[in-house]
Scaffold this motif. Sequence first.
Motif, PDB file in Angstrom:
ATOM      1  N   ALA A  21      22.462 -37.938 -22.283  1.00  0.00           N
ATOM      2  CA  ALA A  21      22.609 -39.343 -22.700  1.00  0.00           C
ATOM      3  C   ALA A  21      21.399 -39.814 -23.503  1.00  0.00           C
ATOM      4  O   ALA A  21      21.532 -40.596 -24.445  1.00  0.00           O
ATOM      5  N   HIS A  30      28.168 -37.470 -21.260  1.00  0.00           N
ATOM      6  CA  HIS A  30      27.238 -37.757 -20.157  1.00  0.00           C
ATOM      7  C   HIS A  30      27.959 -38.329 -18.943  1.00  0.00           C
ATOM      8  O   HIS A  30      27.578 -38.067 -17.810  1.00  0.00           O
ATOM      9  N   PHE A 451      22.804 -45.441 -18.063  1.00  0.00           N
ATOM     10  CA  PHE A 451      22.321 -44.277 -18.811  1.00  0.00           C
ATOM     11  C   PHE A 451      21.274 -44.673 -19.850  1.00  0.00           C
ATOM     12  O   PHE A 451      21.352 -45.751 -20.430  1.00  0.00           O
ATOM     13  N   GLY A 453      19.521 -44.129 -23.630  1.00  0.00           N
ATOM     14  CA  GLY A 453      20.165 -43.922 -24.931  1.00  0.00           C
ATOM     15  C   GLY A 453      19.445 -44.694 -26.009  1.00  0.00           C
ATOM     16  O   GLY A 453      18.331 -45.202 -25.773  1.00  0.00           O
TER      17      GLY A 453
END
Lengths: 623, 306
Positions: A21, A30, A451, A453
């Motif tokens: 991710a 992910h 996540f 990113g």
Amino acid sequence: LAWPGGLLAGALLIDGAYAHAATVVGGQMHFHLFWIGVLLFTVPAVLRLSQVVVARAERLTIVAAVGLFDFLPRFLRSPRQPIFFDELAHWRQANVIYTTGRLFQPNPTVHMSQYFPGLHALIASLRDLSGLPTFPLGLVLLALLHVIALLGVFVIVERLGHSAHIAALAAFIYSLNPSFMFFDSQYAYESLAIVLFIWVIAALLTVHDAGGEGAHQAAWFAVGLVLAGACIVTHHLSTYVLVVVLLLIAVVTTVRTVIGHETAGTALLTWTFALLVTAGSAAWLIFASGGVVDYLVQPMASSVAEIIRMLHHEQQARTLFALSTTPQYEQVCAFLSPVLMAVGAAAGLCLLRRQRRRTSAALALILFGLGYFPSIPFMLTEYGNEGARRSWAFTYVGLAVLIAPVISLLLRRVVLWHPAGRSAVGGAVVALLCIVLVGNVSMSMNELYRFPGPYVYGSDTRSLDGELMQMVDWMRTTQGTGQNVVADRYSGLALAAFGLEWPAEVSWAFPLWQLYFSVHLPSAALLQQIQHSHYRYLVIDKRMARYLPRIGVYFERGEPQAITRTTPPPAAALDKYETLPWVIKIYQSDNLEIYRFNFAALHVRPVPVQAGTSSGTGRGSAQ
Amino acid sequence: MIANVAQRRLVDVRAALPPPARLPLVALGVMNLGVLMPLPALRAALTLPLALVVPGYAVLTAAFGHRPRRDAPLTLALTVLLSMATYPLVALALSAAAIPIRTGSVIVSIDGLVALLVAMAVLRTRRERRTAGVSVVPFVTTTGLRSPWNGARGGMLFAALVAIAIAALAAALTLWPAPTDQPYTQFYLAGSWVHLSTIVRARSHQKLVVDVGITNQTHRRQRYQIVPRLDGGPGWPGRTVTVPDRQSWSGSLDGDVPADGCVHRLSIALRVGRNDKALSPLTLWVRGAPGTVRSCTTTSRMRGKP
């Protein structure tokens, strides 16, 4: 060796999901890696817990492993620094208390944290002893708290007279609650208080369970009071929910005493305990945290008003999973999760009617747990959805008490009907529990919280990029801490947490959005207000004019066109300061600017600015 | 003679303090010494586990008396949670007494509390002996199935499992590629100019010298062109500098300000690299020294004093 192996393999796969991710933009790989990793451990663990002939010690070990495993996603999300909104506020609070040595320090991000210093006092004290920095210390404590919470649920269910088999299943069901994996893993006061909440109930149940053993009852009574005292000074909501649960247990115990199912002594002890905790929380409310009533009641009242308006068709419901980037299967599971819990609860109630031995505390906890269902409609409201989600961390204790015996009974009965059927039923139960797990995690946190990113403007977690952090560092190093700053929500959050600055609180009484939204000069009244409030710096994020904020607000929910805005403010609204002599730009990066106010120059009229010298040429990095 | 008295007193103390009471006091001593450890990692490794166990153990001992606790996982969980509950309450007591939360005050207060609780436990045990009462255990377990997870062996197994998982994660973390931030440049006033809060007054016949700084966060060596410009004034010479990645540069620019008593904007732009990408300029305001009256706006002279 299935579950220990699953633990190791699952942990590595989740780690891989986070690495993917963080480095690969787009796609849903992910998510898939994450869930495969989670299921690699969860499936063998629940299958083992479902088996009837398993040592109690192994059940306890699996429950502890579930607690640690569920902390892993939060840890991997950001192992080095706090990033969630509440975390940033509490991290700052702990640091300030550690530095000053004084409790009750004001906090610009979460005002209530000032009045509930339990977590911060704990961290400051342990920092003093261990020398560890705030965040790593917090991570260690949170991992431990995760384990202790599930063991607490295990104790509660055992004290209600159930077997270790049911107790372990109940602990696992509790771990499915939407807050457990992320919200109650973050560095915030509720993460400590909810564990205290669980163990205070466990203490009271042990007082009940030890009826007639005076020394045992007295010991647990005292232990319960110590834990409740810590809960009172740690978190408002957990304390008030605790008071409700204790009073509920006391009322049910009294009713059952009248019927003849409980002894008067037990009822007296229960009332004494409940009233002492109630008195303690009331005293804290009156003498230390007066503003908390407004803080809690206002969103509740607003969300109830929203529900009423919806019933009268005057308002549309909030769209669930709007702008969501989560996979379709997560969203389907999220809708299925309450349905499955309802089926489990219905089966649990049927089972309860047949049971001979029903304790007062079990009935009260189940009654409290059923509060989960009326809270679900609040997910459709703007003001109530967060509160609804947060309440489930509490009501799931009752649901776990109600549903776990059903699973145990089902597995035992199936063996009597057909020995081979147990695997099929066990598999089905595991599948249903996994659906609840996937759905609950999905409905509690969006992708940006879950996540890492690329940068996303207006998202709290993904707005904390290197450029912002370096700006904060420059500000703190050159201008010092404790400076009054005017900034948008996202810059302000970082400035408050990492720079220890004091960002302005925006409201209709102090409409600082004028400075950012309008191409015209701010009103004289506002400028006067800024000057008299001793604000010295103006921070501008030029991405404001390029992107709509992901969570719908640039400052706060009360701002003009909050949530409903369709175009960002004009770039000219942010560029105008380059030609105004009452601000001096002292810092510039690709997207961020710091101006210093010089109100003495408010009436200065400079030599006309030459064309082409203001910021039209400035280009920032693309999102 | 003196040695005998001392020895007898030691024996008396040991008799008064049964082993379960001595244990938290010894642990407390070790914890206090641990705080003085010069190595941070050693200090944390020694102090934190004890700090999370000793106060809670003392509370449990005072509440339940001295008895072997058979249900180790639950007793340990409760002990740690009770310790976590103790610190905020102690901190509140310190706060009420207007004592700041510092290493010394925390140590003294925790020492005092643990000593008090141990004394309570000892008194309680003596009284129970006299009244033939019995101490109680927090968790009572029944004899269970045989399993490798039972007892101390189970605890060791679990600890080993967690240690292996942590080691595997730590190793994996180093293997994954690290995410990179978007490239950017920081451009700022430097030196004493960093605290600039007023309109700058230029002196007559003297060049104005402005300090600026650049930090390169573009992930590569970068060439920068600094372009100053004074509105309504003479041209200022620019500078070109090259800054390695993650390095900073600071230097100064200078130029003339017309002696007209007017307020001029000094904008300092930064062009990055060879593609002429430019950051928005730093902007500051300069008042020329009093001199030849030009057609600048007059209010600046009267009310523009910084």
